[in-house]
Design a protein around this motif. Sequence first.
Motif, short mmCIF file in Angstrom:
data_model
loop_
_atom_site.label_atom_id
_atom_site.label_comp_id
_atom_site.label_asym_id
_atom_site.label_seq_id
_atom_site.Cartn_x
_atom_site.Cartn_y
_atom_site.Cartn_z
N ASP A 165 -13.78 14.25 5.50
CA ASP A 165 -13.23 15.69 5.66
C ASP A 165 -11.89 15.79 4.99
O ASP A 165 -11.77 17.14 4.55
CB ASP A 165 -12.80 15.74 7.39
CG ASP A 165 -12.19 17.01 7.92
OD1 ASP A 165 -13.00 17.96 7.57
OD2 ASP A 165 -11.38 17.18 8.59
N ALA A 166 -11.10 14.86 4.64
CA ALA A 166 -9.96 15.26 4.01
C ALA A 166 -10.18 15.66 2.35
O ALA A 166 -9.73 16.29 1.88
CB ALA A 166 -9.04 13.87 3.95
N ALA A 167 -11.22 14.71 1.99
CA ALA A 167 -11.64 15.36 0.61
C ALA A 167 -12.28 16.43 0.56
O ALA A 167 -12.19 17.31 -0.62
CB ALA A 167 -12.66 13.94 0.25
N ARG A 168 -13.10 17.01 1.55
CA ARG A 168 -13.63 18.33 1.71
C ARG A 168 -12.40 19.42 1.61
O ARG A 168 -12.63 20.42 1.25
CB ARG A 168 -14.28 18.36 3.04
CG ARG A 168 -15.61 19.25 2.74
CD ARG A 168 -16.49 19.23 3.93
NE ARG A 168 -15.99 18.67 5.13
CZ ARG A 168 -16.82 17.54 5.68
NH1 ARG A 168 -17.82 17.03 4.86
NH2 ARG A 168 -16.28 16.88 6.81
N ASN A 169 -11.14 19.05 2.26
CA ASN A 169 -10.22 19.83 2.50
C ASN A 169 -9.43 20.31 1.07
O ASN A 169 -8.32 20.70 1.14
CB ASN A 169 -9.33 19.36 3.58
CG ASN A 169 -9.96 19.80 4.80
OD1 ASN A 169 -10.99 20.47 4.95
ND2 ASN A 169 -9.71 18.78 5.80
N ILE A 170 -9.48 19.20 0.15
CA ILE A 170 -8.82 19.42 -1.08
C ILE A 170 -9.00 20.83 -1.85
O ILE A 170 -10.35 21.12 -2.08
CB ILE A 170 -9.10 18.45 -2.13
CG1 ILE A 170 -9.04 16.93 -1.64
CG2 ILE A 170 -8.46 18.59 -3.57
CD1 ILE A 170 -7.56 16.63 -1.89
N PRO A 171 -8.03 21.69 -2.00
CA PRO A 171 -8.37 23.03 -2.97
C PRO A 171 -8.52 22.66 -4.03
O PRO A 171 -7.91 22.06 -4.84
CB PRO A 171 -6.79 23.72 -2.47
CG PRO A 171 -5.94 22.68 -2.23
CD PRO A 171 -6.60 21.39 -1.68
N VAL A 172 -9.53 23.41 -4.60
CA VAL A 172 -10.11 23.16 -6.16
C VAL A 172 -10.22 24.48 -6.78
O VAL A 172 -10.91 25.21 -6.14
CB VAL A 172 -11.45 22.50 -6.17
CG1 VAL A 172 -11.97 22.59 -7.58
CG2 VAL A 172 -11.48 21.04 -5.36
N PRO A 173 -9.24 24.81 -7.45
CA PRO A 173 -9.40 26.29 -8.18
C PRO A 173 -10.55 26.54 -8.95
O PRO A 173 -11.20 25.52 -9.47
CB PRO A 173 -8.09 26.19 -9.26
CG PRO A 173 -7.48 24.96 -8.99
CD PRO A 173 -8.26 23.85 -8.37
N GLN A 174 -10.97 27.86 -9.20
CA GLN A 174 -11.99 28.17 -9.86
C GLN A 174 -11.89 27.68 -11.47
O GLN A 174 -10.82 27.66 -12.02
CB GLN A 174 -12.29 29.55 -9.93
CG GLN A 174 -13.58 30.08 -10.63
CD GLN A 174 -13.84 31.51 -10.36
OE1 GLN A 174 -13.18 32.30 -9.99
NE2 GLN A 174 -14.91 31.91 -10.67
N GLY A 175 -13.18 27.12 -11.97
CA GLY A 175 -12.94 26.24 -13.27
C GLY A 175 -12.55 24.89 -13.38
O GLY A 175 -12.07 24.45 -14.35
N HIS A 176 -12.49 24.31 -12.09
CA HIS A 176 -11.93 23.18 -12.07
C HIS A 176 -12.90 22.04 -11.30
O HIS A 176 -13.60 22.82 -10.49
CB HIS A 176 -10.34 22.94 -11.73
CG HIS A 176 -9.59 23.46 -12.50
ND1 HIS A 176 -9.29 24.84 -12.62
CD2 HIS A 176 -8.41 22.90 -13.14
CE1 HIS A 176 -8.53 25.28 -13.36
NE2 HIS A 176 -7.72 24.08 -13.53
N TYR A 177 -12.53 20.90 -11.18
CA TYR A 177 -13.42 19.88 -10.04
C TYR A 177 -12.48 18.79 -9.85
O TYR A 177 -11.34 18.78 -10.55
CB TYR A 177 -14.92 19.45 -10.80
CG TYR A 177 -14.70 18.58 -12.04
CD1 TYR A 177 -14.84 17.10 -11.51
CD2 TYR A 177 -14.63 19.08 -13.16
CE1 TYR A 177 -14.73 16.17 -12.63
CE2 TYR A 177 -14.54 17.99 -14.35
CZ TYR A 177 -14.53 16.80 -13.98
OH TYR A 177 -14.70 15.97 -15.06
N LYS A 178 -12.73 18.19 -8.72
CA LYS A 178 -11.94 16.96 -8.27
C LYS A 178 -12.80 15.85 -8.71
O LYS A 178 -13.97 15.90 -8.66
CB LYS A 178 -11.57 17.10 -6.71
CG LYS A 178 -12.82 17.14 -5.98
CD LYS A 178 -12.45 17.30 -4.55
CE LYS A 178 -13.71 17.44 -3.59
NZ LYS A 178 -13.38 17.96 -2.40
#
Length: 102
Positions: free
Chosen positions: A80-93
């Motif tokens: 759930d914490a990993a799902r809550n990471i905000p990822v901007p458009q054009g990026h990935y985590k």
Amino acid sequence: MKPLHRLFVTGTAALALGGLAVPAASAAGAPAAAPVAEAGILKVWHATVQCQIVRISDNNVVGYDRADGTGNTQEAAVQDAARNIPVPQGHYKRHCDTKRIW
């Protein structure tokens, strides 16, 4: 001897229905014990995760971001914490590390 026999039968019937022991006061007509649903308390786990934020165009790490999450298990809280990471458009985590679980 009969009241003792009734108490034994009540306790045995309660054990057969799910293991909830009925107190002697309940058999005598006093208020009943708490419902079975309230007897099982689930633990809520919390987790903090940190991930790299990577720009897709040049595959460079542009920073790190952290987020918190909750769940019924440790794994669920981390996911759930990993799902809550905000990822901007054009990026990935990537490379998400668990920093804290409590």
